[in-house]
Design an enzyme around this catalytic site. Structure first.
Site, PDB file in Angstrom:
ATOM      1  N   GLY A 100       0.841  -1.183   0.000  1.00 33.67           N
ATOM      2  CA  GLY A 100       0.000   0.000   0.000  1.00 33.67           C
ATOM      3  C   GLY A 100       0.876   1.232   0.000  1.00 33.67           C
ATOM      4  O   GLY A 100       2.064   1.157   0.343  1.00 33.67           O
ATOM      5  N   GLN A 134       3.034   9.854   1.751  1.00 33.38           N
ATOM      6  CA  GLN A 134       4.336   9.160   1.680  1.00 33.38           C
ATOM      7  C   GLN A 134       5.159   9.599   0.465  1.00 33.38           C
ATOM      8  O   GLN A 134       6.360   9.351   0.414  1.00 33.38           O
ATOM      9  CB  GLN A 134       4.138   7.634   1.632  1.00 33.38           C
ATOM     10  N   CYS A 145       6.500  -0.528   6.989  1.00 32.62           N
ATOM     11  CA  CYS A 145       6.049   0.697   6.341  1.00 32.62           C
ATOM     12  C   CYS A 145       7.169   1.206   5.442  1.00 32.62           C
ATOM     13  O   CYS A 145       8.319   1.281   5.880  1.00 32.62           O
ATOM     14  CB  CYS A 145       5.693   1.740   7.407  1.00 32.62           C
ATOM     15  N   LEU A 146       6.829   1.552   4.217  1.00 30.60           N
ATOM     16  CA  LEU A 146       7.851   2.064   3.296  1.00 30.60           C
ATOM     17  C   LEU A 146       8.477   3.357   3.825  1.00 30.60           C
ATOM     18  O   LEU A 146       9.592   3.691   3.453  1.00 30.60           O
ATOM     19  CB  LEU A 146       7.242   2.294   1.909  1.00 30.60           C
ATOM     20  N   HIS A 167      -3.982   0.727   7.746  1.00 36.09           N
ATOM     21  CA  HIS A 167      -2.639   1.317   7.831  1.00 36.09           C
ATOM     22  C   HIS A 167      -2.550   2.585   6.967  1.00 36.09           C
ATOM     23  O   HIS A 167      -2.032   3.608   7.414  1.00 36.09           O
ATOM     24  CB  HIS A 167      -1.618   0.260   7.369  1.00 36.09           C
ATOM     25  N   GLU A 168      -3.094   2.513   5.744  1.00 38.13           N
ATOM     26  CA  GLU A 168      -2.991   3.658   4.826  1.00 38.13           C
ATOM     27  C   GLU A 168      -3.894   4.816   5.247  1.00 38.13           C
ATOM     28  O   GLU A 168      -3.516   5.975   5.089  1.00 38.13           O
ATOM     29  CB  GLU A 168      -3.303   3.236   3.386  1.00 38.13           C
ATOM     30  N   HIS A 203      -2.171   6.877   7.633  1.00 39.24           N
ATOM     31  CA  HIS A 203      -1.228   7.829   7.008  1.00 39.24           C
ATOM     32  C   HIS A 203      -1.935   9.135   6.659  1.00 39.24           C
ATOM     33  O   HIS A 203      -1.358  10.206   6.781  1.00 39.24           O
ATOM     34  CB  HIS A 203      -0.639   7.241   5.716  1.00 39.24           C
TER      35      HIS A 203
END
Ligand SMILES: [Zn+2]
Length: 171
Positions: free
Chosen positions: A46, A51, A97-98, A139-140, A143
Site C-alpha cells: 500500500g 508518503q 512501512c515504506l 494502515h494507509e 497515514h
C-alpha cells in the site's frame, strides 16, 4: 514515474492531516499512476499520498497478495476513503512501512472493515475487506490522518523489532 518516498517518524508531511480531494482531476490520475509504479517497485502492499509528499486523501492498495496477477482488485486507488464500519474482532499481524524501512512489528487491526471511497473516475464505491486487505487500508488511512504504525508500539517494542526486517512486504 517513480516518486521519492518520504521517511521518518517526525517528517512534517507524514504527520499532517491530509486534505480531502474536492474533484478528481487529471493531475490526481497522474499522481495515482505514479504512486502505483512506485509501490510496485518498492514491493509495497500500500502507499498513501503523504508518503510521496502530497498531503491529499489518496491511497493505493495492493489487494493482489495471494491472488493471481491480473485480478481486478490488484492495485486499487481509494480517494477520500472512509471506514464506515468494522468488526468487533481485532487481529494481531506484522506490519512494515515504506516510510519506516527499519521497523517491522505486530499491530492490532480490525479483522473486517467496510470502506467507502471515490475511484479514479470520481465514482463512489464501497468495498468489504477482511484480514490483510483490511489491514492495508487501515494502515494507509492512518497515514492520511498523520498516524504511523509505530504510534501503536511502546519504545521497548520498537527497539526489539528494529533491524529484524529482511525482505518483508511493507505498507
Ligand atoms: Zn506505511
Amino acid at each position: 514515474m517513480i516518486l521519492p518516498i518520504y521517511t521518518g517518524t517526525d517528517n512534517e508531511v507524514l504527520r499532517q492531516i491530509a486534505k480531502p480531494v474536492k474533484a478528481v482531476t487529471k493531475q490526481h490520475q497522474r499522481l495515482i499512476k505514479n504512486m502505483k509504479e512506485t509501490m510496485v517497485l518498492a514491493h509495497g502492499l500500500g502507499l498513501a499520498a503523504p508518503q510521496v509528499g502530497v498531503s491529499e486523501r489518496i491511497l493505493i492498495a495492493n489487494f493482489q497478495y495471494g491472488k493471481k496477477v491480473g485480478d481486478k482488485f490488484a492495485h486499487v486507488a481509494l480517494i477520500n476513503p472512509k471506514i464506515l464500519k468494522h468488526s468487533e474482532e481485532e487481529v494481531l499481524g506484522d506490519e512494515g512501512c515504506l516510510s519506516l524501512p527499519e521497523i517491522f512489528a505486530p499491530v492490532k487491526r480490525f479483522k473486517e472493515i467496510t470502506v467507502k471511497y471515490l475511484d479514479e473516475k470520481g465514482k463512489e464505491q464501497v468495498l468489504e475487506l477482511s484480514n490483510l486487505n483490511a489491514r492495508i487500508v487501515q494502515h494507509e488511512v492512518d497515514h492520511l490522518d498523520g498516524k504511523l504504525f509505530v504510534d501503536y508500539l511502546d519504545a521497548g517494542t520498537i527497539g526489539k523489532y528494529e533491524k529484524e526486517l529482511a525482505d518483508a512486504n511493507q505498507f
